[in-house]
Design an enzyme around this catalytic site. Structure first.
Site, mmCIF file in Angstrom:
data_model
loop_
_atom_site.group_PDB
_atom_site.id
_atom_site.type_symbol
_atom_site.label_atom_id
_atom_site.label_comp_id
_atom_site.label_asym_id
_atom_site.label_seq_id
_atom_site.Cartn_x
_atom_site.Cartn_y
_atom_site.Cartn_z
ATOM 1 N N TYR A 1 0.867 -1.185 0.000
ATOM 2 C CA TYR A 1 0.000 0.000 0.000
ATOM 3 C C TYR A 1 0.900 1.231 0.000
ATOM 4 O O TYR A 1 1.827 1.321 0.805
ATOM 5 C CB TYR A 1 -0.922 0.031 1.236
ATOM 6 C CG TYR A 1 -1.740 1.297 1.236
ATOM 7 C CD1 TYR A 1 -2.917 1.389 0.498
ATOM 8 C CD2 TYR A 1 -1.293 2.436 1.904
ATOM 9 C CE1 TYR A 1 -3.631 2.573 0.441
ATOM 10 C CE2 TYR A 1 -2.005 3.628 1.839
ATOM 11 C CZ TYR A 1 -3.165 3.680 1.111
ATOM 12 O OH TYR A 1 -3.865 4.855 1.038
ATOM 13 N N LYS B 1 3.595 10.414 7.794
ATOM 14 C CA LYS B 1 2.841 10.032 8.994
ATOM 15 C C LYS B 1 3.418 10.586 10.302
ATOM 16 O O LYS B 1 3.121 11.712 10.662
ATOM 17 C CB LYS B 1 2.719 8.513 9.056
ATOM 18 C CG LYS B 1 1.713 7.979 8.021
ATOM 19 C CD LYS B 1 1.346 6.561 8.310
ATOM 20 C CE LYS B 1 0.384 5.970 7.300
ATOM 21 N NZ LYS B 1 -1.000 6.332 7.507
HETATM 22 N N1 PMP Z 1 2.585 4.725 2.156
HETATM 23 C C1 PMP Z 1 2.274 3.956 3.217
HETATM 24 C C2 PMP Z 1 3.136 2.771 3.539
HETATM 25 C C3 PMP Z 1 1.152 4.259 3.997
HETATM 26 O O1 PMP Z 1 0.831 3.477 5.029
HETATM 27 C C4 PMP Z 1 0.372 5.398 3.665
HETATM 28 C C5 PMP Z 1 -0.852 5.803 4.470
HETATM 29 N N2 PMP Z 1 -1.587 4.807 5.041
HETATM 30 C C6 PMP Z 1 0.746 6.172 2.562
HETATM 31 C C7 PMP Z 1 1.850 5.806 1.830
HETATM 32 C C8 PMP Z 1 -0.050 7.388 2.155
HETATM 33 O O2 PMP Z 1 0.091 8.401 3.068
HETATM 34 P P1 PMP Z 1 -0.978 9.596 3.139
HETATM 35 O O3 PMP Z 1 -2.248 8.975 3.645
HETATM 36 O O4 PMP Z 1 -0.359 10.560 4.108
HETATM 37 O O5 PMP Z 1 -1.120 10.155 1.780
#
Ligand code: PMP
Length: 419
Positions: A140, A270
């Site tokens: 993801y 994050k």
């Molecule tokens: N990459 C990973 C591994 C993630 O877990 C996430 C968010 N869950 C993202 C990218 C995307 O980040 P954002 O929601 O801040 O766009």
């Protein structure tokens, strides 16, 4: 408030016309969310991996207030400022030493887009036509079109967006767990894909050791070592998405440290601001930046809120707190609590697997859970946990004490037993 919210505001991953219920929160402090009706919930989610130091932290609040009194934002085109320089210094210090160049952006998904664009511009500067990414199933990487294209094609959003997404190469997901013995054939499909498509591949992109929203899989560090070796053999860039795993979550500052390898491009997000605001960074090497910049080349990305001073200031304060923490010890403590607390779930007939890695605890069910029902059960028991699909998982703030952690795990056992 709830009526207006339901009528006018879209929430994540739910129907815009018949959305799942939401709970109104009035404030948050430490590891507790306080709902508008006065109920308090112990937070098991750290607001989707972000709030590592808990909520309403005096040092993070102070950093934000001090910066706001100077300037909340200025454009980054043609200007720079101390909060950005200070944060870049720290990021360069704590990430692998080959990563020396920092691109600040707005969110995890954008950090992934930026990483992919860096790789594409790098390949173009090499005179290569390669435009496709190689990744593994179960990943993801975000919700924007480029990021979605490298998400798992089954659990991701490929069915909905179909050929609007660039088509990428997917190798089999590693089956060796992080704590299991390595089997050589785990890397065979990845190697085959590289051999077959080497001239079409712009770069390899994956999450290190923990695949988060694609299924909460933990895989063997040896897989990552082999990937690094193969990327070197084929002269390909390795992009590691540390957006979920970075900043201590797995017991090391970055998850790639478990495999003792370094990426060519690293995405961070994050927890970077301790959960205070949306912010991210993409780091890369001198070599990548040299080549993109060769012959007058410029990198074509520049968000409006690039290097937002408030975000940089709060990120620096959050990293200071993190560097004061004994990461292996504290994350080890949480891992121990999760292992002990979730052990009883193993015996339940509805549960197919229980796994813990660092401050991440996962109970995988045999069937998908009814989110509205289970969410209500957790809220009634004073804990905040937001499952998805068959996964009931927690990744609490690092400041959680053993007692609160125990409440979370025992409520998980109770709720899952009652399903
Ligand atoms: N990459 C990973 C591994 C993630 O877990 C996430 C968010 N869950 C993202 C990218 C995307 O980040 P954002 O929601 O801040 O766009």
């Amino acid at each position: 408030m709830l009526k207006f919210d339901r009528q006018h505001i879209w929430h994540p991953y739910t129907s815009p016309t018949n959305p799942l219920p939401v709970y109104p929160v009035a404030s948050a402090d430490g590891v507790r969310l306080r709902l508008t009706d006065g109920r308090e919930l112990i937070d098991g989610m750290a607001s989707w991996w972000c709030a590592i130091h808990g909520y309403n932290h005096p040092r993070l609040n102070a950093a934000l207030q001090e910066q706001a009194a100077k300037m909340s934002h200025v454009m980054f085109g043609g200007l720079t400022h101390e909060p950005a320089v200070k944060l870049a210094h720290t990021l360069i210090d704590i990430t692998p030493t080959n990563l020396q160049k920092v691109f600040f952006c707005d969110s995890g998904s954008v950090a992934v887009e930026v990483a992919m664009k860096m790789a594409l511009q790098y390949r173009a500067a090499q005179g290569s036509e390669a435009r496709t990414f190689l990744t593994i199933h179960g990943g993801y990487h975000g919700d924007t079109l480029g990021a979605m294209s490298v998400c798992d094609p089954v659990t991701g959003m490929h069915q909905i967006f179909g050929n609007a997404l660039p088509s990428q190469f997917f190798a089999r997901r590693p089956t060796c767990r992080n704590d299991a013995e390595w089997r050589d054939n785990d890397i065979a499909d990845f190697r085959r894909q590289l051999e077959t498509h080497q001239h079409e591949i712009a770069a390899v992109i994956m999450e290190p050791i923990v695949q988060g929203a694609g299924g909460m899989h933990f895989y063997a560090p040896e897989f990552l070592r082999q990937v690094r070796k193969l990327c070197d053999e084929y002269g390909l860039l390795l992009i590691l998405d540390e957006i979920a795993t970075g900043f201590g979550r797995t017991g090391t500052m970055f998850a790639c440290e478990h495999a003792d390898i370094v990426p060519d491009i690293m995405c961070l997000g994050k927890a970077i601001t301790g959960g205070y605001m949306s912010f991210a960074a993409t780091l890369t090497t001198e070599a990548v930046s040299e080549l993109i910049g060769s012959n007058g080349g410029i990198f074509m990305h520049g968000p409006t809120f690039m290097a937002n001073p408030l975000a940089c200031a709060v990120a620096s304060a959050s990293l200071e707190l993190l560097l004061e923490m004994d990461i292996p010890n504290n994350i080890g403590r949480i891992a121990k609590g999760l292992k002990r607390g979730l052990a009883d779930c193993r015996e339940l007939p509805t549960v197919s697997d229980v796994r813990v890695f660092g401050a991440i605890g996962v109970v995988e069910m045999r069937e998908a859970v009814d989110l509205a029902v289970i969410q209500k059960m957790f809220v009634e028991r004073g804990v905040w946990i937001r499952p998805f699909g068959r996964l009931i998982y927690v990744m609490p703030p690092y400041i959680i004490c053993d007692n609160d952690l125990n409440v979370i795990t025992s409520q998980m056992v109770e709720v899952i037993s009652a399903l």
